[in-house]
Design a protein around this motif. Sequence first.
Motif, short mmCIF file in Angstrom:
data_model
loop_
_atom_site.label_atom_id
_atom_site.label_comp_id
_atom_site.label_asym_id
_atom_site.label_seq_id
_atom_site.Cartn_x
_atom_site.Cartn_y
_atom_site.Cartn_z
N LYS A 514 0.46 -1.30 0.19
CA LYS A 514 -0.23 0.11 -0.23
C LYS A 514 0.65 1.45 -0.09
N THR A 515 1.88 1.36 0.31
CA THR A 515 2.93 2.34 0.42
C THR A 515 3.40 2.41 -0.98
N ARG A 516 3.45 3.70 -1.24
CA ARG A 516 3.75 4.29 -2.05
C ARG A 516 5.36 5.18 -2.35
N LEU A 517 5.60 5.95 -1.10
CA LEU A 517 6.22 7.05 -0.98
C LEU A 517 6.43 6.44 0.43
N SER A 518 8.42 6.62 0.86
CA SER A 518 8.65 6.18 2.26
C SER A 518 8.54 7.39 3.41
N GLU A 519 9.06 7.16 4.39
CA GLU A 519 8.68 7.55 5.25
C GLU A 519 9.78 8.89 5.84
N GLN A 520 10.91 8.61 5.57
CA GLN A 520 12.03 9.09 5.00
C GLN A 520 12.04 10.99 4.00
N THR A 521 11.37 9.62 3.27
CA THR A 521 11.27 11.02 2.20
C THR A 521 10.18 12.06 2.62
N MET A 522 9.15 11.88 3.38
CA MET A 522 8.43 12.59 4.15
C MET A 522 8.52 13.02 4.85
N GLU A 523 9.82 12.73 6.50
CA GLU A 523 10.42 13.52 7.13
C GLU A 523 11.25 14.15 5.89
N GLN A 524 11.69 14.05 5.06
CA GLN A 524 12.74 15.32 4.74
C GLN A 524 11.99 16.64 4.01
N LEU A 525 11.07 16.55 3.67
CA LEU A 525 10.08 17.13 3.45
C LEU A 525 9.79 18.09 3.87
N LYS A 526 9.54 17.65 5.33
CA LYS A 526 9.34 18.60 6.72
C LYS A 526 10.35 19.73 6.73
N GLN A 527 11.67 19.20 6.75
CA GLN A 527 12.97 19.75 7.12
C GLN A 527 12.33 21.51 6.17
N PRO A 528 12.48 22.23 6.60
CA PRO A 528 13.20 23.32 5.88
C PRO A 528 14.63 23.50 4.99
N PRO A 529 14.64 24.34 3.84
CA PRO A 529 15.34 24.05 2.31
C PRO A 529 16.71 24.73 2.77
N ASN A 530 17.61 23.92 3.03
CA ASN A 530 19.29 24.34 3.18
C ASN A 530 19.65 25.38 2.18
N ASN A 531 19.40 27.15 2.70
CA ASN A 531 19.83 28.12 1.38
C ASN A 531 20.98 27.93 1.71
N VAL A 532 21.81 27.08 0.50
CA VAL A 532 23.00 26.80 0.81
C VAL A 532 23.69 28.12 -0.03
N LEU A 533 23.14 28.65 -1.39
CA LEU A 533 23.58 30.03 -1.90
C LEU A 533 23.45 31.68 -1.75
N ASP A 534 22.51 31.09 -0.19
CA ASP A 534 22.46 32.54 0.25
C ASP A 534 22.94 34.12 0.42
N PRO A 535 23.00 34.56 -0.27
CA PRO A 535 23.95 35.96 -0.46
C PRO A 535 24.51 36.77 0.83
N LEU A 536 23.97 36.40 1.90
CA LEU A 536 24.16 37.12 3.34
C LEU A 536 25.53 36.18 3.64
N LYS A 537 25.70 34.53 3.27
CA LYS A 537 26.26 34.18 3.76
C LYS A 537 28.40 34.76 2.05
N PHE A 538 27.83 35.26 1.51
CA PHE A 538 29.02 36.06 0.43
C PHE A 538 29.10 36.74 0.27
N LYS A 539 28.56 37.76 1.67
CA LYS A 539 28.58 39.62 1.71
C LYS A 539 29.99 39.48 2.14
N ASP A 540 30.20 40.52 1.35
CA ASP A 540 32.01 41.32 1.77
C ASP A 540 31.61 42.19 2.67
N PRO A 541 32.47 41.53 3.69
CA PRO A 541 32.32 42.63 5.09
C PRO A 541 32.86 44.26 4.44
N LYS A 542 33.61 44.69 3.73
CA LYS A 542 33.72 45.97 2.97
C LYS A 542 32.42 46.44 2.41
N GLU A 543 31.86 45.67 1.64
CA GLU A 543 30.90 46.02 1.33
C GLU A 543 30.01 47.14 1.93
#
Length: 543
Positions: A514-543
Amino acid sequence: MSIFKWLNKFKKKRPAVQVPNSFSEQAGSANISGRLEETIASVTRILGGNDDLGIRRFHVFGKYPAVMFYYSTMTDQVMINADILKPFMYMPPHLEGKNIELNRLKDTLLNDSLFHSEVMTDSRIGKLVGGVLRGNTIVIVDGLTEAFIIGTRHIEQRAVDQPATEQVIRGPREGFVELLGTNIGLLRYRLQTADLRIQTMEIGRRTQSKVAICYMEGITNPELVKEVEKRLSGIDIDAILDSGYLEQFIEDNHLSPFPQVQYTERPDKVAANLLEGRVAIMVDGSPLALVVPTVFSQFYQTVEDYTERFLLMSAIRLARLVALVFSLVFPSLYVAIISFNPELIPTEFAVAVAGGRAGVPFPAIIEVLVIEISMEVLREATIRLPQQVGGALSIVGVLVVGQAAVAAGFASPITVVIIALTTIGSFATPAYNAALALRLLRFPLIVLAGIFGLYGVMIGLILIANHLLSLKSFGVPYLSPLVPGNYEGMKDVVIRGPLWWMNKRPSFLHPLDKTRLSEQTMEQLKQPPNNVLDPLKFKDPKE
Protein backbone atom coordinates in the motif's frame (compact mmCIF):
# COMPACT_ATOMS: atom_id res chain seq x y z
CA MET A 1 -45.70 -14.58 -21.82
CA SER A 2 -47.04 -17.08 -24.35
CA ILE A 3 -45.15 -15.33 -27.17
CA PHE A 4 -41.86 -15.56 -25.25
CA LYS A 5 -42.47 -19.24 -24.48
CA TRP A 6 -43.17 -19.89 -28.16
CA LEU A 7 -39.95 -18.08 -29.15
CA ASN A 8 -37.90 -20.06 -26.61
CA LYS A 9 -39.45 -23.27 -27.88
CA PHE A 10 -38.57 -22.30 -31.44
CA LYS A 11 -35.01 -21.49 -30.43
CA LYS A 12 -34.57 -24.89 -28.83
CA LYS A 13 -35.66 -26.64 -32.04
CA ARG A 14 -33.04 -24.86 -34.12
CA PRO A 15 -30.08 -27.11 -34.94
CA ALA A 16 -26.74 -26.15 -33.45
CA VAL A 17 -24.44 -24.38 -35.87
CA GLN A 18 -21.21 -26.25 -36.41
CA VAL A 19 -18.24 -23.95 -35.92
CA PRO A 20 -15.65 -24.48 -38.67
CA ASN A 21 -12.45 -26.03 -37.45
CA SER A 22 -9.21 -24.08 -37.54
CA PHE A 23 -5.90 -25.46 -38.79
CA SER A 24 -4.89 -26.62 -35.31
CA GLU A 25 -8.15 -28.53 -34.90
CA GLN A 26 -7.73 -30.05 -38.33
CA ALA A 27 -4.28 -31.26 -37.46
CA GLY A 28 -5.39 -32.22 -33.98
CA SER A 29 -2.73 -33.59 -31.71
CA ALA A 30 -1.12 -35.65 -34.48
CA ASN A 31 2.64 -36.03 -34.19
CA ILE A 32 5.21 -36.22 -36.94
CA SER A 33 6.08 -39.79 -37.77
CA GLY A 34 9.78 -39.38 -38.55
CA ARG A 35 9.17 -40.08 -42.23
CA LEU A 36 10.02 -36.87 -44.08
CA GLU A 37 7.74 -37.16 -47.09
CA GLU A 38 4.74 -38.02 -44.95
CA THR A 39 5.33 -34.98 -42.72
CA ILE A 40 5.82 -32.71 -45.75
CA ALA A 41 2.49 -33.90 -47.13
CA SER A 42 0.72 -33.18 -43.80
CA VAL A 43 2.13 -29.66 -43.47
CA THR A 44 1.58 -28.84 -47.15
CA ARG A 45 -2.04 -30.00 -46.93
CA ILE A 46 -2.69 -27.35 -44.27
CA LEU A 47 -0.46 -24.52 -45.55
CA GLY A 48 -0.52 -25.26 -49.28
CA GLY A 49 -1.92 -22.87 -51.88
CA ASN A 50 0.10 -19.84 -50.73
CA ASP A 51 2.63 -18.33 -53.12
CA ASP A 52 4.65 -16.83 -50.27
CA LEU A 53 5.14 -20.20 -48.57
CA GLY A 54 8.79 -21.17 -48.87
CA ILE A 55 9.72 -24.88 -48.96
CA ARG A 56 13.48 -25.53 -49.10
CA ARG A 57 14.90 -29.04 -49.23
CA PHE A 58 18.51 -29.68 -48.19
CA HIS A 59 20.75 -32.21 -46.41
CA VAL A 60 21.84 -31.83 -42.81
CA PHE A 61 25.65 -32.20 -42.67
CA GLY A 62 25.40 -33.47 -46.26
CA LYS A 63 23.86 -36.72 -45.03
CA TYR A 64 20.33 -36.49 -43.61
CA PRO A 65 17.47 -35.22 -45.85
CA ALA A 66 15.58 -32.26 -44.37
CA VAL A 67 13.07 -29.59 -45.34
CA MET A 68 12.47 -26.02 -44.21
CA PHE A 69 9.06 -24.23 -44.14
CA TYR A 70 8.65 -20.46 -43.79
CA TYR A 71 6.62 -17.52 -45.09
CA SER A 72 8.87 -15.23 -47.11
CA THR A 73 6.68 -12.20 -46.30
CA MET A 74 7.06 -12.61 -42.52
CA THR A 75 10.66 -13.73 -42.07
CA ASP A 76 14.17 -12.31 -42.26
CA GLN A 77 15.81 -13.96 -45.26
CA VAL A 78 19.32 -12.96 -44.18
CA MET A 79 18.81 -14.64 -40.80
CA ILE A 80 17.48 -17.80 -42.46
CA ASN A 81 20.50 -18.07 -44.76
CA ALA A 82 23.24 -17.20 -42.28
CA ASP A 83 21.95 -18.45 -38.90
CA ILE A 84 19.83 -21.44 -39.90
CA LEU A 85 20.53 -22.90 -43.32
CA LYS A 86 24.32 -22.69 -43.12
CA PRO A 87 24.64 -24.25 -39.61
CA PHE A 88 22.33 -27.07 -40.67
CA MET A 89 24.24 -27.83 -43.84
CA TYR A 90 27.83 -27.45 -42.60
CA MET A 91 29.25 -29.41 -39.69
CA PRO A 92 30.95 -27.37 -36.91
CA PRO A 93 34.76 -27.25 -37.25
CA HIS A 94 35.41 -29.11 -34.00
CA LEU A 95 33.22 -32.03 -35.18
CA GLU A 96 34.65 -32.37 -38.69
CA GLY A 97 35.59 -35.91 -39.56
CA LYS A 98 33.34 -37.40 -36.89
CA ASN A 99 30.32 -39.51 -37.72
CA ILE A 100 27.16 -37.99 -36.16
CA GLU A 101 24.60 -40.75 -35.63
CA LEU A 102 20.87 -40.06 -35.96
CA ASN A 103 20.24 -40.51 -32.22
CA ARG A 104 22.79 -37.74 -31.48
CA LEU A 105 21.78 -35.41 -34.32
CA LYS A 106 19.18 -33.39 -32.40
CA ASP A 107 21.50 -32.63 -29.46
CA THR A 108 24.38 -31.82 -31.79
CA LEU A 109 22.30 -29.35 -33.77
CA LEU A 110 20.95 -27.66 -30.64
CA ASN A 111 24.16 -27.53 -28.62
CA ASP A 112 26.95 -27.28 -31.19
CA SER A 113 25.66 -26.07 -34.52
CA LEU A 114 22.79 -23.58 -34.43
CA PHE A 115 23.72 -19.89 -34.05
CA HIS A 116 20.32 -18.80 -32.76
CA SER A 117 18.93 -18.12 -29.30
CA GLU A 118 15.23 -18.65 -30.03
CA VAL A 119 15.01 -22.36 -30.82
CA MET A 120 12.58 -24.99 -29.56
CA THR A 121 11.52 -28.46 -30.64
CA ASP A 122 8.05 -29.96 -30.90
CA SER A 123 6.49 -33.06 -32.39
CA ARG A 124 2.90 -31.82 -32.83
CA ILE A 125 1.96 -30.82 -36.36
CA GLY A 126 -0.46 -28.20 -35.03
CA LYS A 127 2.35 -26.44 -33.16
CA LEU A 128 4.63 -26.57 -36.19
CA VAL A 129 1.99 -25.03 -38.46
CA GLY A 130 1.25 -22.40 -35.82
CA GLY A 131 4.93 -21.52 -35.70
CA VAL A 132 5.04 -20.95 -39.44
CA LEU A 133 1.92 -18.77 -39.30
CA ARG A 134 3.56 -16.53 -36.68
CA GLY A 135 6.60 -15.91 -38.83
CA ASN A 136 8.89 -18.63 -37.49
CA THR A 137 10.80 -21.17 -39.54
CA ILE A 138 10.42 -24.91 -38.98
CA VAL A 139 13.03 -27.49 -39.98
CA ILE A 140 12.04 -31.15 -40.25
CA VAL A 141 14.79 -33.79 -40.50
CA ASP A 142 14.17 -37.27 -41.86
CA GLY A 143 14.26 -39.83 -39.03
CA LEU A 144 13.67 -37.33 -36.16
CA THR A 145 10.32 -37.37 -34.37
CA GLU A 146 10.72 -33.72 -33.33
CA ALA A 147 11.07 -30.68 -35.59
CA PHE A 148 12.91 -27.44 -34.91
CA ILE A 149 10.94 -24.18 -34.51
CA ILE A 150 13.26 -21.19 -34.95
CA GLY A 151 12.27 -17.58 -34.37
CA THR A 152 12.76 -15.62 -37.59
CA ARG A 153 9.80 -13.25 -37.46
CA HIS A 154 10.48 -9.93 -39.17
CA ILE A 155 7.53 -7.69 -40.00
CA GLU A 156 7.79 -4.10 -41.17
CA GLN A 157 6.38 -1.74 -38.57
CA ARG A 158 5.85 1.97 -38.23
CA ALA A 159 8.33 3.84 -36.11
CA VAL A 160 7.66 4.58 -32.45
CA ASP A 161 6.14 8.04 -32.56
CA GLN A 162 4.09 10.46 -30.48
CA PRO A 163 0.56 9.10 -29.82
CA ALA A 164 -2.03 10.57 -32.17
CA THR A 165 -4.98 10.34 -29.76
CA GLU A 166 -3.26 11.51 -26.56
CA GLN A 167 -1.30 14.69 -27.07
CA VAL A 168 0.97 15.75 -24.23
CA ILE A 169 2.83 18.98 -23.49
CA ARG A 170 5.18 17.78 -20.77
CA GLY A 171 5.97 14.10 -20.70
CA PRO A 172 7.38 11.26 -22.82
CA ARG A 173 6.67 11.36 -26.55
CA GLU A 174 6.63 7.62 -27.21
CA GLY A 175 3.54 5.63 -28.07
CA PHE A 176 2.71 1.98 -28.61
CA VAL A 177 2.87 0.46 -32.10
CA GLU A 178 1.15 -2.62 -33.53
CA LEU A 179 3.79 -5.25 -32.68
CA LEU A 180 3.37 -6.77 -29.23
CA GLY A 181 7.10 -7.38 -28.74
CA THR A 182 7.91 -3.71 -29.30
CA ASN A 183 5.16 -2.64 -26.90
CA ILE A 184 6.40 -4.96 -24.15
CA GLY A 185 9.91 -3.58 -24.70
CA LEU A 186 8.62 -0.01 -24.25
CA LEU A 187 6.92 -1.09 -21.03
CA ARG A 188 9.98 -2.89 -19.66
CA TYR A 189 12.09 0.15 -20.47
CA ARG A 190 10.02 2.14 -17.97
CA LEU A 191 9.61 -0.62 -15.38
CA GLN A 192 13.11 -2.06 -15.06
CA THR A 193 12.19 -4.30 -12.16
CA ALA A 194 11.98 -8.04 -11.68
CA ASP A 195 8.45 -7.58 -10.27
CA LEU A 196 6.94 -6.94 -13.71
CA ARG A 197 5.07 -10.06 -14.79
CA ILE A 198 3.84 -10.70 -18.34
CA GLN A 199 1.65 -13.72 -19.08
CA THR A 200 0.57 -14.51 -22.63
CA MET A 201 -2.32 -16.47 -24.09
CA GLU A 202 -3.78 -16.98 -27.55
CA ILE A 203 -7.35 -15.93 -28.35
CA GLY A 204 -9.14 -16.41 -31.65
CA ARG A 205 -9.67 -19.66 -33.50
CA ARG A 206 -8.60 -18.19 -36.85
CA THR A 207 -6.18 -15.43 -35.88
CA GLN A 208 -4.56 -17.06 -32.82
CA SER A 209 -3.90 -13.51 -31.58
CA LYS A 210 -1.32 -13.22 -28.85
CA VAL A 211 -2.63 -11.42 -25.75
CA ALA A 212 -0.33 -10.26 -22.94
CA ILE A 213 -1.50 -9.73 -19.35
CA CYS A 214 0.84 -7.35 -17.50
CA TYR A 215 0.90 -6.70 -13.75
CA MET A 216 3.29 -5.99 -10.88
CA GLU A 217 4.09 -8.90 -8.58
CA GLY A 218 3.85 -7.80 -4.96
CA ILE A 219 1.55 -4.85 -5.76
CA THR A 220 -1.40 -6.13 -7.81
CA ASN A 221 -3.99 -8.15 -5.95
CA PRO A 222 -3.75 -11.81 -7.14
CA GLU A 223 -7.54 -12.12 -7.21
CA LEU A 224 -7.69 -9.36 -9.82
CA VAL A 225 -5.17 -11.18 -12.02
CA LYS A 226 -7.16 -14.43 -11.73
CA GLU A 227 -10.39 -12.66 -12.70
CA VAL A 228 -8.76 -11.07 -15.76
CA GLU A 229 -7.40 -14.46 -16.85
CA LYS A 230 -10.80 -16.05 -16.28
CA ARG A 231 -12.66 -13.51 -18.40
CA LEU A 232 -10.12 -13.66 -21.20
CA SER A 233 -9.93 -17.45 -21.27
CA GLY A 234 -13.73 -17.62 -21.61
CA ILE A 235 -13.65 -15.77 -24.95
CA ASP A 236 -14.13 -18.17 -27.89
CA ILE A 237 -14.28 -16.16 -31.11
CA ASP A 238 -12.85 -16.66 -34.57
CA ALA A 239 -10.75 -13.45 -34.64
CA ILE A 240 -9.36 -10.76 -32.34
CA LEU A 241 -8.24 -7.91 -34.57
CA ASP A 242 -7.93 -5.19 -31.94
CA SER A 243 -7.98 -4.73 -28.18
CA GLY A 244 -11.45 -3.20 -28.58
CA TYR A 245 -12.82 -6.71 -29.20
CA LEU A 246 -11.59 -7.82 -25.77
CA GLU A 247 -12.92 -4.66 -24.11
CA GLN A 248 -16.48 -5.50 -25.18
CA PHE A 249 -16.21 -9.01 -23.74
CA ILE A 250 -14.63 -8.29 -20.35
CA GLU A 251 -16.57 -5.18 -19.24
CA ASP A 252 -19.12 -5.63 -16.45
CA ASN A 253 -22.12 -3.79 -17.93
CA HIS A 254 -22.43 -4.28 -21.69
CA LEU A 255 -25.35 -1.84 -22.09
CA SER A 256 -23.84 1.18 -20.37
CA PRO A 257 -22.68 4.14 -22.49
CA PHE A 258 -19.87 4.79 -20.00
CA PRO A 259 -16.59 2.93 -20.61
CA GLN A 260 -15.58 0.53 -17.85
CA VAL A 261 -12.19 -0.25 -19.40
CA GLN A 262 -9.61 2.43 -20.08
CA TYR A 263 -7.50 2.27 -23.22
CA THR A 264 -4.30 4.15 -23.92
CA GLU A 265 -1.39 4.14 -26.34
CA ARG A 266 1.06 5.70 -23.88
CA PRO A 267 3.60 3.34 -22.21
CA ASP A 268 4.16 5.79 -19.34
CA LYS A 269 0.43 5.81 -18.56
CA VAL A 270 0.32 2.00 -18.52
CA ALA A 271 3.39 1.92 -16.23
CA ALA A 272 1.76 4.39 -13.82
CA ASN A 273 -1.42 2.30 -13.67
CA LEU A 274 0.56 -0.91 -13.08
CA LEU A 275 2.36 0.75 -10.17
CA GLU A 276 -1.02 1.57 -8.64
CA GLY A 277 -2.06 -2.08 -8.73
CA ARG A 278 -3.99 -2.36 -11.99
CA VAL A 279 -3.66 -4.90 -14.80
CA ALA A 280 -2.84 -4.03 -18.42
CA ILE A 281 -3.93 -6.11 -21.43
CA MET A 282 -2.12 -5.79 -24.76
CA VAL A 283 -2.97 -7.49 -28.05
CA ASP A 284 -0.57 -8.24 -30.89
CA GLY A 285 -1.61 -6.02 -33.78
CA SER A 286 -3.17 -3.23 -31.67
CA PRO A 287 -1.43 -0.04 -30.51
CA LEU A 288 -3.94 0.45 -27.69
CA ALA A 289 -3.48 -1.22 -24.31
CA LEU A 290 -6.42 -1.86 -21.96
CA VAL A 291 -6.19 -1.00 -18.26
CA VAL A 292 -8.52 -2.54 -15.64
CA PRO A 293 -10.18 -1.81 -13.30
CA THR A 294 -11.27 1.70 -14.21
CA VAL A 295 -13.06 4.47 -12.30
CA PHE A 296 -14.73 7.55 -13.76
CA SER A 297 -12.15 10.03 -12.46
CA GLN A 298 -9.47 8.49 -14.72
CA PHE A 299 -11.19 9.77 -17.86
CA TYR A 300 -10.57 13.47 -17.17
CA GLN A 301 -7.00 13.05 -15.93
CA THR A 302 -3.95 13.51 -18.15
CA VAL A 303 -0.21 12.88 -17.98
CA GLU A 304 0.53 16.57 -17.37
CA ASP A 305 -1.49 16.43 -14.16
CA TYR A 306 1.42 14.62 -12.53
CA THR A 307 4.43 15.96 -14.41
CA GLU A 308 3.62 19.63 -13.69
CA ARG A 309 3.24 21.40 -10.33
CA PHE A 310 0.06 20.62 -8.46
CA LEU A 311 -1.29 24.20 -8.09
CA LEU A 312 -1.29 24.85 -11.82
CA MET A 313 -2.67 21.47 -12.79
CA SER A 314 -5.38 21.58 -10.12
CA ALA A 315 -6.69 24.76 -11.78
CA ILE A 316 -6.51 23.14 -15.21
CA ARG A 317 -8.33 20.05 -13.93
CA LEU A 318 -11.12 22.24 -12.50
CA ALA A 319 -11.45 23.91 -15.91
CA ARG A 320 -11.62 20.46 -17.48
CA LEU A 321 -14.41 19.44 -15.09
CA VAL A 322 -16.35 22.61 -15.90
CA ALA A 323 -16.01 21.79 -19.62
CA LEU A 324 -17.22 18.24 -18.91
CA VAL A 325 -20.35 19.56 -17.16
CA PHE A 326 -20.90 22.07 -19.99
CA SER A 327 -20.78 19.33 -22.60
CA LEU A 328 -23.51 17.39 -20.80
CA VAL A 329 -26.09 19.87 -19.44
CA PHE A 330 -25.62 23.20 -21.22
CA PRO A 331 -28.01 22.60 -24.19
CA SER A 332 -30.70 21.06 -21.98
CA LEU A 333 -30.53 23.95 -19.50
CA TYR A 334 -30.88 26.40 -22.37
CA VAL A 335 -33.95 24.61 -23.73
CA ALA A 336 -35.56 24.36 -20.28
CA ILE A 337 -35.03 28.03 -19.43
CA ILE A 338 -36.11 29.37 -22.84
CA SER A 339 -39.19 27.14 -23.01
CA PHE A 340 -40.42 27.05 -19.41
CA ASN A 341 -38.57 29.48 -17.14
CA PRO A 342 -37.58 32.63 -19.09
CA GLU A 343 -37.96 34.65 -15.88
CA LEU A 344 -34.64 33.19 -14.72
CA ILE A 345 -32.82 35.19 -17.42
CA PRO A 346 -31.77 38.76 -16.50
CA THR A 347 -34.02 41.34 -18.13
CA GLU A 348 -31.42 42.95 -20.40
CA PHE A 349 -30.17 39.57 -21.57
CA ALA A 350 -33.75 38.29 -22.04
CA VAL A 351 -34.48 41.16 -24.40
CA ALA A 352 -31.38 40.28 -26.46
CA VAL A 353 -32.35 36.60 -26.55
CA ALA A 354 -35.93 37.40 -27.55
CA GLY A 355 -34.69 39.69 -30.31
CA GLY A 356 -32.39 36.98 -31.65
CA ARG A 357 -35.20 34.41 -31.65
CA ALA A 358 -37.77 36.76 -33.19
CA GLY A 359 -37.52 35.34 -36.70
CA VAL A 360 -36.95 31.65 -35.79
CA PRO A 361 -40.07 29.59 -36.64
CA PHE A 362 -39.13 26.49 -34.58
CA PRO A 363 -39.45 25.77 -30.86
CA ALA A 364 -36.23 25.84 -28.86
CA ILE A 365 -36.01 22.03 -28.57
CA ILE A 366 -36.29 21.51 -32.35
CA GLU A 367 -33.77 24.25 -33.01
CA VAL A 368 -31.23 22.85 -30.55
CA LEU A 369 -31.66 19.24 -31.75
CA VAL A 370 -31.18 20.23 -35.40
CA ILE A 371 -28.03 22.24 -34.66
CA GLU A 372 -26.67 19.49 -32.34
CA ILE A 373 -27.21 16.78 -34.95
CA SER A 374 -25.61 19.01 -37.59
CA MET A 375 -22.57 19.50 -35.36
CA GLU A 376 -22.26 15.75 -34.77
CA VAL A 377 -22.44 15.09 -38.51
CA LEU A 378 -19.84 17.79 -39.14
CA ARG A 379 -17.56 16.39 -36.45
CA GLU A 380 -17.79 12.86 -37.88
CA ALA A 381 -17.17 14.12 -41.41
CA THR A 382 -14.11 16.07 -40.24
CA ILE A 383 -12.66 12.96 -38.59
CA ARG A 384 -13.21 10.67 -41.58
CA LEU A 385 -11.96 13.01 -44.29
CA PRO A 386 -8.27 13.19 -45.23
CA GLN A 387 -6.24 15.46 -42.98
CA GLN A 388 -5.61 18.00 -45.75
CA VAL A 389 -9.35 18.44 -46.40
CA GLY A 390 -10.68 18.03 -42.85
CA GLY A 391 -9.43 21.39 -41.60
CA ALA A 392 -11.00 23.26 -44.49
CA LEU A 393 -14.32 21.45 -43.97
CA SER A 394 -14.45 22.36 -40.27
CA ILE A 395 -13.83 26.03 -41.03
CA VAL A 396 -16.44 26.08 -43.80
CA GLY A 397 -18.94 24.15 -41.71
CA VAL A 398 -18.60 26.24 -38.57
CA LEU A 399 -18.25 29.72 -40.08
CA VAL A 400 -20.16 29.66 -43.36
CA VAL A 401 -23.00 27.26 -42.53
CA GLY A 402 -23.46 28.66 -39.00
CA GLN A 403 -23.57 32.25 -40.20
CA ALA A 404 -25.90 31.32 -43.06
CA ALA A 405 -28.26 29.50 -40.68
CA VAL A 406 -28.48 32.59 -38.45
CA ALA A 407 -28.94 34.96 -41.39
CA ALA A 408 -31.70 32.76 -42.86
CA GLY A 409 -33.62 32.73 -39.60
CA PHE A 410 -33.13 28.99 -39.21
CA ALA A 411 -31.40 29.37 -35.82
CA SER A 412 -30.82 32.16 -33.34
CA PRO A 413 -27.31 33.46 -32.56
CA ILE A 414 -27.58 32.46 -28.89
CA THR A 415 -28.34 28.85 -29.92
CA VAL A 416 -25.23 28.73 -32.09
CA VAL A 417 -23.16 30.09 -29.19
CA ILE A 418 -24.59 27.50 -26.77
CA ILE A 419 -23.90 24.60 -29.13
CA ALA A 420 -20.39 25.91 -29.87
CA LEU A 421 -19.55 26.09 -26.16
CA THR A 422 -20.95 22.58 -25.70
CA THR A 423 -18.83 21.21 -28.55
CA ILE A 424 -15.69 22.89 -27.24
CA GLY A 425 -16.42 21.45 -23.79
CA SER A 426 -16.64 17.94 -25.22
CA PHE A 427 -13.26 18.44 -26.92
CA ALA A 428 -11.73 19.30 -23.53
CA THR A 429 -12.47 15.81 -22.18
CA PRO A 430 -9.19 13.85 -22.64
CA ALA A 431 -10.76 10.40 -23.09
CA TYR A 432 -12.56 10.03 -26.42
CA ASN A 433 -14.85 7.20 -25.26
CA ALA A 434 -15.96 9.13 -22.15
CA ALA A 435 -16.63 12.25 -24.24
CA LEU A 436 -18.64 10.09 -26.64
CA ALA A 437 -20.83 8.87 -23.78
CA LEU A 438 -21.52 12.44 -22.65
CA ARG A 439 -22.33 13.45 -26.24
CA LEU A 440 -24.82 10.60 -26.47
CA LEU A 441 -26.52 11.49 -23.18
CA ARG A 442 -27.00 15.13 -24.25
CA PHE A 443 -29.87 14.18 -26.54
CA PRO A 444 -32.19 12.48 -23.99
CA LEU A 445 -31.50 15.38 -21.60
CA ILE A 446 -32.56 17.87 -24.30
CA VAL A 447 -35.77 15.89 -24.93
CA LEU A 448 -36.56 15.76 -21.20
CA ALA A 449 -35.87 19.49 -20.90
CA GLY A 450 -38.21 20.23 -23.82
CA ILE A 451 -41.01 18.18 -22.24
CA PHE A 452 -40.67 18.84 -18.48
CA GLY A 453 -38.37 21.86 -18.25
CA LEU A 454 -35.89 22.06 -15.38
CA TYR A 455 -37.70 19.13 -13.71
CA GLY A 456 -36.80 17.01 -16.73
CA VAL A 457 -33.15 18.06 -16.54
CA MET A 458 -33.01 17.09 -12.86
CA ILE A 459 -34.74 13.77 -13.54
CA GLY A 460 -32.22 13.00 -16.28
CA LEU A 461 -29.24 13.92 -14.09
CA ILE A 462 -30.60 11.79 -11.23
CA LEU A 463 -30.99 8.82 -13.59
CA ILE A 464 -27.43 9.30 -14.89
CA ALA A 465 -26.06 9.57 -11.34
CA ASN A 466 -28.01 6.48 -10.29
CA HIS A 467 -26.61 4.56 -13.26
CA LEU A 468 -23.05 5.67 -12.43
CA LEU A 469 -23.52 4.53 -8.84
CA SER A 470 -24.64 1.09 -10.04
CA LEU A 471 -21.65 0.55 -12.32
CA LYS A 472 -18.63 -1.51 -11.33
CA SER A 473 -15.39 -2.38 -13.04
CA PHE A 474 -14.07 -5.74 -11.87
CA GLY A 475 -15.89 -5.18 -8.57
CA VAL A 476 -14.59 -1.62 -8.04
CA PRO A 477 -17.41 0.99 -7.72
CA TYR A 478 -17.30 3.30 -10.73
CA LEU A 479 -17.38 6.51 -8.68
CA SER A 480 -14.58 5.47 -6.33
CA PRO A 481 -13.06 7.10 -4.33
CA LEU A 482 -15.98 9.56 -4.15
CA VAL A 483 -18.59 6.87 -3.48
CA PRO A 484 -17.77 5.01 -1.29
CA GLY A 485 -15.84 7.90 0.24
CA ASN A 486 -12.12 7.58 0.85
CA TYR A 487 -10.07 10.51 2.14
CA GLU A 488 -6.78 9.35 0.63
CA GLY A 489 -8.34 8.87 -2.79
CA MET A 490 -10.12 12.23 -2.78
CA LYS A 491 -6.73 13.98 -2.90
CA ASP A 492 -6.68 13.14 -6.62
CA VAL A 493 -10.30 13.60 -7.73
CA VAL A 494 -11.35 17.24 -8.09
CA ILE A 495 -7.90 18.71 -7.51
CA ARG A 496 -4.50 17.13 -7.90
CA GLY A 497 -2.83 17.11 -4.52
CA PRO A 498 0.96 17.27 -4.13
CA LEU A 499 2.81 14.04 -4.80
CA TRP A 500 3.87 13.82 -1.15
CA TRP A 501 0.21 13.89 -0.09
CA MET A 502 -0.54 10.80 -2.19
CA ASN A 503 1.86 8.52 -0.36
CA LYS A 504 -0.54 5.54 -0.46
CA ARG A 505 -1.79 3.54 -3.41
CA PRO A 506 -5.55 3.60 -4.17
CA SER A 507 -7.26 1.61 -1.43
CA PHE A 508 -10.14 0.47 -3.69
CA LEU A 509 -7.63 -1.62 -5.68
CA HIS A 510 -6.60 -3.48 -2.49
CA PRO A 511 -2.89 -3.63 -3.43
CA LEU A 512 -0.53 -5.91 -1.54
CA ASP A 513 1.98 -3.08 -1.05
CA LYS A 514 0.00 0.00 0.00
CA THR A 515 2.93 2.38 0.54
CA ARG A 516 4.09 4.47 -2.41
CA LEU A 517 6.28 7.09 -0.69
CA SER A 518 8.69 6.20 2.11
CA GLU A 519 8.57 7.79 5.55
CA GLN A 520 12.13 9.01 5.12
CA THR A 521 11.10 11.17 2.16
CA MET A 522 8.14 12.50 4.14
CA GLU A 523 10.42 13.51 6.99
CA GLN A 524 12.85 15.17 4.61
CA LEU A 525 10.07 17.28 3.10
CA LYS A 526 9.11 18.58 6.54
CA GLN A 527 12.60 20.04 7.12
CA PRO A 528 13.22 23.66 6.08
CA PRO A 529 15.27 24.13 2.91
CA ASN A 530 19.01 24.68 3.24
CA ASN A 531 19.86 27.97 1.55
CA VAL A 532 23.38 27.07 0.53
CA LEU A 533 23.80 30.03 -1.83
CA ASP A 534 22.24 32.68 0.38
CA PRO A 535 23.78 36.07 -0.60
CA LEU A 536 24.12 37.02 3.07
CA LYS A 537 26.60 34.17 3.56
CA PHE A 538 28.88 35.41 0.81
CA LYS A 539 28.60 39.13 1.44
CA ASP A 540 31.94 40.94 1.58
CA PRO A 541 32.38 42.73 4.96
CA LYS A 542 34.00 45.72 3.21
CA GLU A 543 30.82 46.23 1.18
